[in-house]
Write an enzyme that holds these catalytic residues in place. Structure first.
Site, short mmCIF file in Angstrom:
data_model
loop_
_atom_site.label_atom_id
_atom_site.label_comp_id
_atom_site.label_asym_id
_atom_site.label_seq_id
_atom_site.Cartn_x
_atom_site.Cartn_y
_atom_site.Cartn_z
N ASP A 283 0.88 -1.17 0.00
CA ASP A 283 0.00 0.00 0.00
C ASP A 283 0.91 1.22 0.00
O ASP A 283 1.86 1.30 0.79
CB ASP A 283 -0.89 -0.02 1.24
N ASP B 177 -3.10 6.81 -3.76
CA ASP B 177 -4.45 7.26 -4.07
C ASP B 177 -4.93 8.29 -3.07
O ASP B 177 -4.25 8.60 -2.09
CB ASP B 177 -5.42 6.07 -4.13
N CYS C 270 -13.04 -23.21 20.30
CA CYS C 270 -12.16 -23.35 19.14
C CYS C 270 -11.15 -24.44 19.45
O CYS C 270 -10.85 -24.71 20.62
CB CYS C 270 -11.47 -22.02 18.86
N CYS D 47 -8.01 -24.50 17.76
CA CYS D 47 -6.72 -24.12 17.20
C CYS D 47 -5.64 -24.37 18.24
O CYS D 47 -5.91 -24.69 19.41
CB CYS D 47 -6.73 -22.66 16.76
N CYS E 147 -6.11 -22.32 21.47
CA CYS E 147 -7.25 -22.61 22.32
C CYS E 147 -7.16 -23.98 22.99
O CYS E 147 -7.81 -24.20 24.02
CB CYS E 147 -8.54 -22.48 21.51
#
Length: 506
Positions: free
Chosen positions: A85, A120, A271, A273, A276
C-alpha cells in the site's frame, strides 16, 4: 495472470500469478508492519498465508535507500508474495503524505513489490459528492502518472477504485482504471462503512465495481471481520486485507465464526486451534498483556483463515448461497445486505452459478426464491408452451422428478390428456415434462406454512404460465399457500382441497 478454476455466485477460486509465485484466491491478506511487526511473517507463511500486505510509505520513511537495496521481501522477512500500500491509509487518516505519486511509484518498483498500489486519495465514507468526485479524479491522475513512471514491469499493479457510497463514481473509477490497463482492482474506503455496519452500502459498492470490471480480480481494503468474508467473496471479491487480527487482540477481542466477543465474557474457548487447546479461558486471560495479545492474535488469524477455507469449500460444493445466508443471520445489518441479492442490481450473481449441480439445493425461506438457480428455472417455465386444454396443478412431493412418481401415474389415469404440473413456492409451476431439469429434480424444500404475499415470484410464475397457455380448464389441488396465491393471481380454477390421500379421493 489470473485463471479462474471454480465459481459459484460471483465467487471465484482462482490462481493469481505474481513475480514471487502463485496465490490461490479467495485469500485473506494479513497486514504486516514494516517496522513493528509482532507476529513474524514466517509464522504467517507457515500458517498458509502466501500473500501479505505492507506499507510502502512507512518503508520509504524508515528505510529509504536501504529498502531499495534490500527489497521489500528482505525488509519484512517474507519470501512469499508481497502487496504494498503506497500510503493511502495515511492520506485517509491525516489528509496527505509528504511524497509525490511518481516518487512513490518508482519506490514500489525499486523495492520489487509483487502487487503494488499507486498513491491514491481515499474518499472515505460520508464525503459530499463533489468532494468525493475531486478525490476520484486525483486518484485517477495519480494512477495514470504511476503507469507512466513504472513502464514495463512484471509486477501486478493495482488500480485503486474510489467513490464509496457514490456508486456512479465507483463505476466511473473502475472503468477508467480498466481502460488504463490495470490488471487488478482494489476497492477503497470500505473500513469506515464496515465500522458503521453499513454492509448494504458496501455490497452495492462491490456490485457496481463488478459491473464495470466483471473479469479482473478485485481486492477489498480493510475487510477483516469473519462475518463479512463470505459475503464479500460471494459478491466477487478475490482478496481482502486487514490488521484486524492484531487490532482486535490488542482490545482483547476474540474472533469466532459468528463475530467477535470480549475475552472477559468467555467461560470456554469454542475453538480447537493450537492456542485454544493450550489454555482455558481463565488461563488465557491471566497471561501478561503482551503475551495475551500475541496468543489472541494467532487465534484470530486461525479463525480468519478457517473462514476463507470454509467459504472456498462452499464454492466447491455449490453451496455458497446456503453458507452466506447462514452467516448473514448472525447480524441484522448483514441480513440487510444479502436481502439486496433479490434485486436486479445483483443479477450478475447468476453468471458464476452453475447450470447444474451434483447436490440438491436447499430452500428455506423467502429470500431463497431469488437464488440464481430458482430464477433460471422460472425463466425456463415461462417459455413452456402446452398444446393441452386442461391444466392440473398438484403440490410438489418429496420424490423427484414428478413424472416418476405413483401420484403422477394416478393423475394420468384420472385426467387423461391434461397438462400435469406440480408447484413449489420457490420454483413456481413445474410442468411434468421438465420436472427432471435442475433444480426441479434436485432440491429439498423446508415444509412449513408460508404466506404467498412473501413469494411474489411464485404468483408471477403462476400468472405467466396460465397466461402463456390456452387452457380451457384449470384444476388445482390447493394447499393454503396455493389458495392464497390463486387469489392474488386472480386465477379462475376448480379447487380441490389438499390432503395426504387427495389422489384416491379424486
Amino acid at each position: 495472470m489470473f485463471e479462474v478454476r471454480y465459481t459459484d455466485l460471483a465467487a471465484r477460486i482462482g490462481r493469481l500469478e505474481t513475480p514471487h509465485g502463485v496465490v490461490e484466491t479467495p485469500a485473506f491478506v494479513p497486514v504486516v508492519h514494516p517496522v513493528r511487526q509482532t507476529i513474524s511473517p514466517q509464522f504467517l507463511k507457515d500458517m498458509g498465508f502466501g500473500l501479505v500486505i505492507t506499507n510502502a510509505y512507512i518503508t520509504l520513511k524508515q528505510y529509504g535507500d536501504e529498502a531499495r537495496r534490500r527489497g521489500i521481501h528482505d525488509i519484512i522477512g517474507f519470501d512469499g508474495v508481497v502487496m504494498t500500500d503506497s500510503g493511502g491509509y495515511q492520506v485517509l487518516e491525516y489528509g496527505s503524505v509528504e511524497v509525490e505519486p511518481a516518487t512513490m511509484a518508482q519506490f514500489e518498483k525499486d523495492i520489487k513489490s509483487d502487487i503494488p498500489i499507486p498513491l491514491d486519495k481515499p474518499t472515505g465514507y460520508g464525503l459530499p459528492y463533489e468532494r468525493a468526485k475531486e478525490y476520484v479524479d486525483i486518484t485517477l491522475e495519480n494512477s495514470k502518472e504511476t503507469l507512466r513512471v513504472v513502464g514495463d514491469t512484471d509486477a501486478v499493479w493495482v488500480g485503486p477504485v474510489q467513490g464509496a457510497e457514490h456508486f456512479d463514481l465507483v463505476e466511473k473509477s473502475a472503468m477508467a482504471l480498466d481502460g488504463m490497463g490495470f490488471q487488478f482492482m482494489a476497492l477503497g474506503s470500505p473500513v469506515e462503512l464496515m465500522e458503521a455496519y453499513e454492509f448494504a452500502t458496501l455490497a452495492r459498492m462491490i456490485a457496481r465495481a463488478k459491473k464495470a470490471v466483471p473479469s479482473k480480480p478485485i481486492h477489498l481494503f480493510g475487510a477483516g471481520h469473519p462475518l463479512t468474508i463470505p459475503v464479500a467473496i460471494a459478491l466477487g471479491c478475490d482478496t481482502f486485507d486487514s490488521a484486524s487480527y492484531m487490532l482486535y487482540a490488542k482490545d482483547d477481542r476474540y474472533m469466532h465464526p459468528g463475530g467477535t466477543v470480549r475475552l472477559g465474557e468467555l467461560a470456554y474457548l469454542p475453538c480447537q486451534c493450537a492456542v485454544c487447546v493450550s489454555y482455558t479461558a481463565d488461563e488465557l486471560r491471566a497471561l501478561p498483556k503482551e503475551r495475551r495479545m500475541l496468543e489472541v492474535a494467532k487465534h484470530n488469524l486461525h479463525v480468519l483463515k478457517a473462514e476463507v477455507d470454509a467459504t472456498k469449500q462452499a464454492i466447491m460444493d455449490g453451496r455458497l448461497w446456503e453458507y452466506v445466508m447462514q452467516k448473514a443471520r448472525a447480524h441484522p445489518k448483514l441480513m440487510e445486505a444479502v436481502q439486496l441479492f433479490a434485486s436486479d442490481e445483483f443479477g450478475y450473481l447468476a453468471e458464476g452459478t452453475a447450470a447444474f449441480k451434483e447436490k440438491a439445493i436447499f430452500f428455506f425461506d423467502a429470500i431463497d426464491q431469488h437464488r440464481p438457480e430458482a430464477r433460471r428455472y422460472r425463466r425456463l417455465t415461462s417459455e413452456f408452451r402446452s398444446q393441452k386444454k386442461t391444466l392440473m396443478l398438484f403440490p410438489e412431493g418429496e420424490v423427484h422428478p414428478f413424472y416418476s412418481t405413483r401420484g403422477f401415474r394416478e393423475l394420468v389415469k384420472k385426467f387423461p390428456g391434461a397438462q400435469l404440473a406440480t408447484y413449489n413456492p420457490f420454483l413456481g409451476v413445474i410442468p411434468a415434462e421438465i420436472s427432471d431439469v435442475f433444480p426441479a429434480s434436485h432440491n429439498v424444500t423446508a415444509r412449513v406454512e408460508r404466506d404467498s404475499s412473501n413469494y411474489p415470484t411464485f404468483v408471477e410464475s403462476l400468472k405467466s404460465f396460465t397466461a402463456n397457455n390456452n387452457f380451457d380448464e384449470i384444476i388445482t389441488v390447493a394447499d393454503a399457500f396455493m389458495k392464497q396465491a390463486m387469489a392474488e393471481a386472480k386465477l379462475n380454477a376448480r379447487v380441490e382441497d389438499y390432503s395426504d390421500h387427495v389422489i384416491e379421493r379424486l
